[in-house]
Design an enzyme around this catalytic site. Structure first.
Site, short mmCIF file in Angstrom:
data_model
loop_
_atom_site.label_atom_id
_atom_site.label_comp_id
_atom_site.label_asym_id
_atom_site.label_seq_id
_atom_site.Cartn_x
_atom_site.Cartn_y
_atom_site.Cartn_z
CE LYS A 160 38.79 32.30 44.33
NZ LYS A 160 37.53 32.89 44.08
NE ARG A 183 39.49 39.05 42.20
CZ ARG A 183 40.25 38.47 42.95
NH1 ARG A 183 40.58 37.44 42.84
NH2 ARG A 183 40.80 39.28 43.87
N1 HH2 Z 1 37.94 35.92 44.75
C1 HH2 Z 1 38.87 36.26 45.63
C2 HH2 Z 1 38.73 37.79 46.17
N2 HH2 Z 1 37.71 38.60 45.34
N3 HH2 Z 1 36.15 38.74 43.53
C3 HH2 Z 1 35.52 38.23 42.29
N4 HH2 Z 1 34.68 38.92 41.93
N5 HH2 Z 1 35.57 37.08 42.25
C4 HH2 Z 1 36.43 36.13 42.91
O1 HH2 Z 1 36.47 34.63 42.80
C5 HH2 Z 1 37.33 36.51 44.01
C6 HH2 Z 1 37.13 37.99 44.37
C7 HH2 Z 1 39.87 35.45 46.55
O2 HH2 Z 1 40.86 35.46 45.76
P1 HH2 Z 1 42.27 36.48 46.13
O3 HH2 Z 1 41.97 37.85 46.08
O4 HH2 Z 1 43.26 36.03 45.44
O5 HH2 Z 1 42.66 36.10 47.64
P2 HH2 Z 1 42.26 36.76 49.04
O6 HH2 Z 1 40.96 36.92 49.17
O7 HH2 Z 1 42.94 35.97 50.09
O8 HH2 Z 1 43.08 38.29 49.01
#
Ligand code: HH2
Length: 268
Positions: A210, A245
């Site tokens: 992040k 995660r």
């Molecule tokens: N962060 C993201 C998405 N989903 N779910 C939970 N439970 N906790 C988190 O911190 C979280 C999440 C954002 O990360 P990412 O999926 O890599 O990115 P994007 O939303 O751009 O797909």
């Protein structure tokens, strides 16, 4: 928990696993590397796109994720599949296709049908903290005491979920690092994780790659935040996290193993 973004636009891996074949191959790879759960998402929630776009139509979200979930449920039957969505319609179809956990980044605040689905399906559900609607997220977040406010949100959402028939034992909590929170807020949440753990429910932490890690390390490249992620993973586990995660499964599974051995003990 290994992240599988079946999206063209996720912040660190958008487009890499957007077709079924690539997504399934990456999932197998993450399991070989030590993932115990796969978290599959079809809509990027990164602030830059999530804030000003209209939500992805559920049909498109399902078109992206359902074939991947069905393949993985058949090919990796021992690996629980989590669906990263705040839409009950999408979660319901994902459960029918083989998912067995719901990851709702809105903590049951966006879709009123989500708590009923969690109640009727009985599957575990991650309630992530996120204040407000997507379009509000880029505004400078203001918290007097971010930890106290996240705890208050959890208490309300847990009570609402229980009223809808969700059992407390289904619920996991996640502070939602980076969602409407600046670097100081994220650091404070990580520093005071034991206060969240005191609610008595299992904790998920998603610090992986992040932006706040990039700010501390001085790097704009999300794939250059692995060591920063490792520090956050180790200290999350020390603070009581039960699940992390992550994108870089091989490295973080090893960091988690050693951290867990130090914190919770190790049997030879
Ligand atoms: N962060 C993201 C998405 N989903 N779910 C939970 N439970 N906790 C988190 O911190 C979280 C999440 C954002 O990360 P990412 O999926 O890599 O990115 P994007 O939303 O751009 O797909």
């Amino acid at each position: 928990m290994g992240v599988l973004n079946v999206t063209p636009d996720s912040f660190s891996d958008g487009g890499l696993y957007a077709d079924v074949q690539a997504a399934v191959a990456h999932a197998h790879q993450m399991v070989l590397e030590g993932a115990h759960i796969l978290d599959i998402g079809g809509e990027s929630t990164r602030p830059a796109t999530f804030s000003d776009h209209s939500p992805l139509p559920p049909e498109e979200e399902m078109r992206r994720i359902l074939p991947v979930i069905a393949r993985l449920a058949a090919e990796l039957p021992h690996i629980p599949i989590s669906v990263d969505t705040y839409k009950a319609e999408v979660a319901e179809a994902a459960l029918a296709a083989g998912a067995s956990l719901i990851n709702d980044i809105s903590g049951l605040t966006y879709d009123p049908a989500m708590s009923a689905l969690a109640a009727s399906s009985g599957v575990p559900i991650v309630l992530m903290h996120l204040l407000g609607r997507p379009r509000d997220l880029p505004l400078q977040p203001v918290y007097e005491d971010v930890v106290a406010e996240v705890i208050a949100f959890f208490e309300i959402q847990i009570a609402r979920a229980e009223e809808a028939g969700v059992s407390r034992s289904q619920i996991w909590l996640d502070p939602g690092l980076g969602f409407g929170k600046n670097a100081q807020h994220n650091l404070e949440l990580l520093r005071r994780l034991p206060e969240l753990r005191a609610l008595g429910l299992p904790l998920v932490v998603g610090a992986s790659r992040k932006k706040f890690l990039g700010r501390i390390l001085g790097t704009d490249d999300p794939t250059d935040r692995r060591d920063g992620t490792a520090a956050a993973v180790a200290l999350s586990i020390a603070g009581g996290a039960d699940m992390v995660r992550v994108h870089d499964v091989r490295e973080m599974a090893r960091v988690a193993k050693v951290s867990d051995a130090i914190v919770r003990g190790w049997e030879e």
